[in-house]
Design a protein around this motif. Structure first.
Motif, PDB file in Angstrom:
ATOM      1  N   GLU A 105       0.709  -1.272   0.117  1.00  0.00           N
ATOM      2  CA  GLU A 105      -0.054   0.126  -0.070  1.00  0.00           C
ATOM      3  C   GLU A 105       1.016   1.204   0.315  1.00  0.00           C
ATOM      4  O   GLU A 105       1.917   1.266   0.398  1.00  0.00           O
ATOM      5  N   GLN A 106       0.240   2.327  -0.570  1.00  0.00           N
ATOM      6  CA  GLN A 106       1.045   3.682  -0.330  1.00  0.00           C
ATOM      7  C   GLN A 106       0.078   4.513   0.399  1.00  0.00           C
ATOM      8  O   GLN A 106      -1.160   4.850   0.061  1.00  0.00           O
ATOM      9  N   VAL A 107       0.553   4.854   1.331  1.00  0.00           N
ATOM     10  CA  VAL A 107      -0.396   5.515   2.551  1.00  0.00           C
ATOM     11  C   VAL A 107       0.386   7.198   2.590  1.00  0.00           C
ATOM     12  O   VAL A 107       1.395   7.480   2.869  1.00  0.00           O
ATOM     13  N   ARG A 108      -0.718   8.011   2.471  1.00  0.00           N
ATOM     14  CA  ARG A 108      -0.113   9.308   2.531  1.00  0.00           C
ATOM     15  C   ARG A 108      -0.793  10.067   3.742  1.00  0.00           C
ATOM     16  O   ARG A 108      -1.878   9.960   4.068  1.00  0.00           O
ATOM     17  N   VAL A 109       0.182  10.720   4.565  1.00  0.00           N
ATOM     18  CA  VAL A 109      -0.167  11.123   5.938  1.00  0.00           C
ATOM     19  C   VAL A 109      -0.062  12.729   5.696  1.00  0.00           C
ATOM     20  O   VAL A 109       1.035  12.991   5.354  1.00  0.00           O
ATOM     21  N   GLY A 112      -3.172  17.476   9.276  1.00  0.00           N
ATOM     22  CA  GLY A 112      -4.413  17.709   9.871  1.00  0.00           C
ATOM     23  C   GLY A 112      -5.333  16.681  10.000  1.00  0.00           C
ATOM     24  O   GLY A 112      -6.191  16.529  10.470  1.00  0.00           O
ATOM     25  N   THR A 113      -4.748  15.542   9.468  1.00  0.00           N
ATOM     26  CA  THR A 113      -5.450  14.255   9.246  1.00  0.00           C
ATOM     27  C   THR A 113      -5.389  13.212  10.503  1.00  0.00           C
ATOM     28  O   THR A 113      -6.195  12.833  10.692  1.00  0.00           O
ATOM     29  N   GLY A 114      -4.131  13.209  10.795  1.00  0.00           N
ATOM     30  CA  GLY A 114      -3.755  12.211  11.612  1.00  0.00           C
ATOM     31  C   GLY A 114      -4.021  10.920  11.517  1.00  0.00           C
ATOM     32  O   GLY A 114      -4.147   9.923  11.992  1.00  0.00           O
ATOM     33  N   LEU A 115      -4.085  10.843  10.164  1.00  0.00           N
ATOM     34  CA  LEU A 115      -4.291   9.420   9.632  1.00  0.00           C
ATOM     35  C   LEU A 115      -3.213   8.486   9.511  1.00  0.00           C
ATOM     36  O   LEU A 115      -2.249   9.169   8.775  1.00  0.00           O
ATOM     37  N   GLU A 116      -3.228   7.576   9.940  1.00  0.00           N
ATOM     38  CA  GLU A 116      -1.928   6.758   9.867  1.00  0.00           C
ATOM     39  C   GLU A 116      -2.209   5.461   9.018  1.00  0.00           C
ATOM     40  O   GLU A 116      -1.511   4.817   8.626  1.00  0.00           O
ATOM     41  N   GLY A 117      -3.366   5.363   8.563  1.00  0.00           N
ATOM     42  CA  GLY A 117      -3.874   4.270   7.644  1.00  0.00           C
ATOM     43  C   GLY A 117      -3.304   2.802   8.152  1.00  0.00           C
ATOM     44  O   GLY A 117      -3.311   2.518   9.217  1.00  0.00           O
ATOM     45  N   SER A 167       5.535  12.520   2.706  1.00  0.00           N
ATOM     46  CA  SER A 167       4.281  12.096   3.363  1.00  0.00           C
ATOM     47  C   SER A 167       3.736  10.915   3.092  1.00  0.00           C
ATOM     48  O   SER A 167       2.675  10.547   3.575  1.00  0.00           O
ATOM     49  N   ILE A 168       4.278  10.315   2.106  1.00  0.00           N
ATOM     50  CA  ILE A 168       3.690   9.020   1.658  1.00  0.00           C
ATOM     51  C   ILE A 168       4.649   7.877   2.226  1.00  0.00           C
ATOM     52  O   ILE A 168       5.867   7.789   1.984  1.00  0.00           O
ATOM     53  N   PHE A 169       4.021   6.649   2.520  1.00  0.00           N
ATOM     54  CA  PHE A 169       4.805   5.454   3.020  1.00  0.00           C
ATOM     55  C   PHE A 169       4.364   4.447   2.389  1.00  0.00           C
ATOM     56  O   PHE A 169       3.034   4.223   1.973  1.00  0.00           O
ATOM     57  N   GLU A 170       5.159   3.698   1.966  1.00  0.00           N
ATOM     58  CA  GLU A 170       4.845   2.305   1.167  1.00  0.00           C
ATOM     59  C   GLU A 170       4.946   1.196   2.253  1.00  0.00           C
ATOM     60  O   GLU A 170       6.175   1.061   2.915  1.00  0.00           O
ATOM     61  N   VAL A 171       3.864   0.596   2.214  1.00  0.00           N
ATOM     62  CA  VAL A 171       3.787  -0.509   3.290  1.00  0.00           C
ATOM     63  C   VAL A 171       3.745  -1.709   2.451  1.00  0.00           C
ATOM     64  O   VAL A 171       2.734  -2.081   1.893  1.00  0.00           O
ATOM     65  N   GLU A 262      -4.574   9.386   0.739  1.00  0.00           N
ATOM     66  CA  GLU A 262      -4.429   8.808  -0.483  1.00  0.00           C
ATOM     67  C   GLU A 262      -3.870   7.337  -0.311  1.00  0.00           C
ATOM     68  O   GLU A 262      -2.987   7.136   0.655  1.00  0.00           O
ATOM     69  N   ILE A 263      -4.662   6.303  -0.792  1.00  0.00           N
ATOM     70  CA  ILE A 263      -4.447   4.924  -0.352  1.00  0.00           C
ATOM     71  C   ILE A 263      -4.305   4.096  -1.788  1.00  0.00           C
ATOM     72  O   ILE A 263      -5.286   4.198  -2.358  1.00  0.00           O
TER      73      ILE A 263
END
Length: 312
Positions: A105-109, A112-117, A167-171, A262-263
């Motif tokens: 997955e690619q997760v954008r954090v 203001g979102t606090g989203l860690e997906g 801000s994008i993490f590849e998991v 963005e995921i």
DNA sequence: TCGATTTGACCCGG
DNA sequence: CCGGGTCAAATCGA
């Protein structure tokens, strides 16, 4: 249902496709809504779930069609009797590496979102390594399931921040969970882990760029900008069961900052190890989406897939 | 004290 | 030989 042939699979794919399209339509309809952030989050999760399911089914329909298997596996070498090993050109038996279900997955954090997906994906992970990857700006962190020893769970994941967009993490997930986890307890722990991870990445970045942070305040500000909060978003969402009247408490405290999320799912089962996924009910929730309460119920899910295994 | 993280060493496939 | 992945001893911290 006796078995799931390609015709049945097509129906499922068709249904899922329709559902995805409808969710897309819903997404469009929700644009002007006030709680767009929350709706957007849900819709994106729905879409990702559909994408995941479709990816699985598409791969399975590949396997059901023998004429496509060669294309999938390349010019396959002959297999040994049990089908688990390969035999090379000199008739030596090559132990086929045990490949686990793998997807990324690619997760954008964003601010203001606090989203860690999927970084907080509802499972307990234990870090067992970190490596600087050639050509990559940030190190890659390796995690395995905390219950590897106690329950023999072989699930692992890798997390790496992308070069282009910090801000994008590849998991990347490897293998299905076979463990039973305490979901509530772990969330706070995960948050702590992630904060530490973020700090480590920050530190690494600072080192690489030869930037000396002049004071601690500046450093704290930077952290706050990227990961303002880990917990407030995921906790209420996951426990709300997405009830219709659910009102995310964070919205009131969220400013005009746009919800930027963005995921992207990339499901790969590079080899025919679907049994890894299918045989284990817990693995159904192994997906990063598994923390969602609307994930497919294993009870409804298993029979069809178990029937379809006979094609493998 | 014990479980988690860190980090250099080690392993192994290409 | 190189690079990615894993191991394991040292360290951390609740």
């Amino acid at each position: 249902m006796e078995k799931v042939g390609s015709w049945d699979t097509k129906i499922v794919i068709s249904e899922l496709t329709q559902g995805r399209d409808l969710a897309n339509e819903l997404k469009n309809q929700l644009q002007p809504a006030k709680s767009r952030e929350a709706c957007g989050y849900l819709v994106e999760k729905i879409l990702s779930s559909y994408d995941n399911a479709l990816s699985v089914l598409n791969d399975m329909s590949f396997l059901e069609n023998p004429s496509q298997i060669n294309g999938l596996l390349g010019s396959a070498s002959p297999r040994s009797s049990d089908g688990s090993d390969l035999i090379d050109s000199k008739d030596r038996v090559i132990k086929k590496r045990k490949t686990l279900a793998k997807w990324s997955e690619q997760v954008r954090v964003c601010s203001g979102t606090g989203l860690e997906g999927p970084l907080d994906d509802g499972y307990n992970w234990r870090k067992y390594g970190q490596k600087d990857i050639l050509g990559a700006k940030f190190p890659r962190a390796y995690y395995r399931c905390t219950h590897r020893n106690t329950q023999g769970c072989l699930a692992t994941k890798q997390i790496q921040r992308t070069d282009k967009d910090t801000s994008i993490f590849e998991v990347t997930y490897n293998g299905a969970h076979s463990c039973i986890q305490e979901r509530l307890k772990q969330k706070k722990e995960n948050s702590l882990i992630l904060k530490k991870e973020e700090e480590e990445i920050q530190r690494h970045e600072a080192q690489q760029n030869m930037i000396i942070l002049k004071n601690e305040t500046q450093e704290l500000d930077t952290k706050e900008e990227i990961f303002p909060s880990f917990e407030f978003f995921s906790e209420p969402i996951k426990e709300s069961n997405f009830s219709a009247n659910y009102s995310p408490p964070f919205l009131s405290s969220t400013t005009s900052e746009s919800y930027n999320f963005e995921i992207h799912h990339n499901l790969q089962t590079s080899e025919t190890d679907f049994s890894e996924i299918i045989s284990n009910p817990a693995s159904v929730t192994n997906s990063p989406l598994g923390d969602l309460d609307f994930s497919i119920d294993p009870v409804d899910f298993d029979p069809k897939f178990l029937d379809s295994i006979e094609y493998f």
